[in-house]
Design a protein around this motif. Structure first.
Motif, PDB file in Angstrom:
ATOM      1  N   UNK A 144     -12.543 -13.069  -7.863  1.00 56.86           N
ATOM      2  CA  UNK A 144     -12.993 -12.466  -6.606  1.00 56.86           C
ATOM      3  C   UNK A 144     -11.797 -11.926  -5.817  1.00 56.86           C
ATOM      4  N   UNK A 145     -10.655 -12.632  -5.894  1.00 56.23           N
ATOM      5  CA  UNK A 145      -9.446 -12.160  -5.230  1.00 56.23           C
ATOM      6  C   UNK A 145      -8.920 -10.878  -5.885  1.00 56.23           C
ATOM      7  N   UNK A 146      -8.932 -10.840  -7.212  1.00 50.60           N
ATOM      8  CA  UNK A 146      -8.496  -9.624  -7.904  1.00 50.60           C
ATOM      9  C   UNK A 146      -9.388  -8.445  -7.545  1.00 50.60           C
ATOM     10  N   UNK A 147     -10.687  -8.707  -7.393  1.00 55.97           N
ATOM     11  CA  UNK A 147     -11.604  -7.648  -6.970  1.00 55.97           C
ATOM     12  C   UNK A 147     -11.243  -7.154  -5.575  1.00 55.97           C
TER      13      UNK A 147
ATOM     14  N   UNK B 173     -10.045  -3.337  -4.597  1.00 56.95           N
ATOM     15  CA  UNK B 173     -10.701  -2.535  -3.564  1.00 56.95           C
ATOM     16  C   UNK B 173      -9.695  -2.123  -2.496  1.00 56.95           C
ATOM     17  N   UNK B 174      -8.819  -3.051  -2.126  1.00 61.04           N
ATOM     18  CA  UNK B 174      -7.800  -2.726  -1.141  1.00 61.04           C
ATOM     19  C   UNK B 174      -6.878  -1.614  -1.608  1.00 61.04           C
ATOM     20  N   UNK B 175      -6.451  -1.662  -2.865  1.00 58.38           N
ATOM     21  CA  UNK B 175      -5.569  -0.623  -3.394  1.00 58.38           C
ATOM     22  C   UNK B 175      -6.286   0.729  -3.480  1.00 58.38           C
TER      23      UNK B 175
ATOM     24  N   UNK C 249      -4.292  -4.478   4.275  1.00 60.87           N
ATOM     25  CA  UNK C 249      -4.631  -5.804   4.797  1.00 60.87           C
ATOM     26  C   UNK C 249      -5.607  -6.525   3.874  1.00 60.87           C
ATOM     27  N   UNK C 250      -6.588  -5.804   3.339  1.00 61.79           N
ATOM     28  CA  UNK C 250      -7.559  -6.429   2.443  1.00 61.79           C
ATOM     29  C   UNK C 250      -6.881  -6.935   1.175  1.00 61.79           C
ATOM     30  N   UNK C 251      -6.017  -6.119   0.584  1.00 62.15           N
ATOM     31  CA  UNK C 251      -5.319  -6.538  -0.636  1.00 62.15           C
ATOM     32  C   UNK C 251      -4.423  -7.741  -0.364  1.00 62.15           C
ATOM     33  N   UNK C 252      -3.726  -7.727   0.768  1.00 57.24           N
ATOM     34  CA  UNK C 252      -2.841  -8.849   1.109  1.00 57.24           C
ATOM     35  C   UNK C 252      -3.634 -10.119   1.375  1.00 57.24           C
TER      36      UNK C 252
END
Length: 257
Positions: free
Chosen positions: A57-60, A64-66, A100-103
């Motif tokens: 879920x974190x990789x997802x 999405x952030x990238x 921010x989402x990716x971090x």
């Protein structure tokens, strides 16, 4: 049409679509968004592995952030995208949100790994038992000369009859004028025990981590009743985690204490 609406209706006219957009964005399947938490719950139920489900879920969320970062940069350089449109300002906002989402996704997974590693580990395993302690009547000048300059210890328990009454550190000394170091006693500049976060030797490191976060301190006195039995340092926990965590999931280096 808008000219015929009152102030309240106009505000709702603009806020309604914005709230709808935020709600839909929050349903994206990327942790730590709500959609990512739903995805993690589904993966957890399917696999029975919370850490693995959180990782995917974190990789997802990072992916999405990238994508959002790339979309925002494209908008800055003139591309017009569906829904988002075009423009430097809009593109900059999309890029910042994506970053921010990716971090946040990467950090959320690292936090889970850390809490998994420290769960069930007692404080006594990592605490320092041999620590220099001082009386509250010690002059600040002697604290500096005999203790701060003579060891790598930067915080000292203050004891009266083997009972902890406070903690004094380098930051406490810095607020005292150098000219009065010989006149001021440690007891007047220390942080009293009532204002300290403390842990017991049999507490889990998870409790200690929460205590560190609440006060943003670098060391915690370890008490058995009101008797000092050791000191737990943040840097020692981080050093231990560096040795335990898998490569690529290790915590950041400890900041100077």
């Amino acid at each position: 049409m808008l000219r015929d609406l009152g102030p309240g209706a106009t505000l709702l006219f603009w806020l309604g679509p914005l709230n709808l957009f935020i709600g839909l964005f929050n349903l994206l399947p990327g942790f730590p968004l709500d959609g990512g938490r739903i995805l993690r719950a589904l993966l957890w139920r399917a696999t029975g592995d919370l850490q693995g489900a959180t990782r995917w879920a974190s990789l997802s969320g990072q992916a999405i952030g990238l994508v959002l970062v790339f979309a925002g940069l494209s908008m800055i350089f003139g591309a017009r995208l569906p829904i988002f449109g075009a423009g430097v300002v809009s593109g900059l906002w999309i890029s910042v949100i994506g970053w921010f989402l990716a971090s946040a996704a990467a950090m959320s997974y690292r936090q889970l790994v850390i809490m998994h590693l420290v769960e069930g580990v007692p404080v006594r395993r990592l605490m320092r038992k041999e620590v220099a302690a001082i009386p509250p009547t010690l002059p600040v000048a002697r604290l500096v000369d005999d203790y701060l300059m003579g060891t790598d210890q930067r915080a000292f328990p203050v004891l009266t009859d083997d009972r902890l009454v406070g903690l004094v550190c380098l930051e406490d000394v810095r607020v005292v004028d150098r000219d009065v170091w010989n006149e001021i006693e440690v007891g007047t500049i220390m942080t009293p025990v009532a204002a300290l976060e403390t842990v017991g030797p049999d507490d889990d490191l998870t409790a200690a981590m929460r205590a560190f976060s609440r006060k943003d301190v670098e060391q915690l006195p370890v008490l058995q009743g009101d008797r000092l039995v050791g000191v737990l340092r943040r840097r020692d926990i981080l050093k231990w985690l560096e040795l335990q965590a898998p490569r690529g999931e290790r915590p950041a280096q400890p900041r100077p204490a």
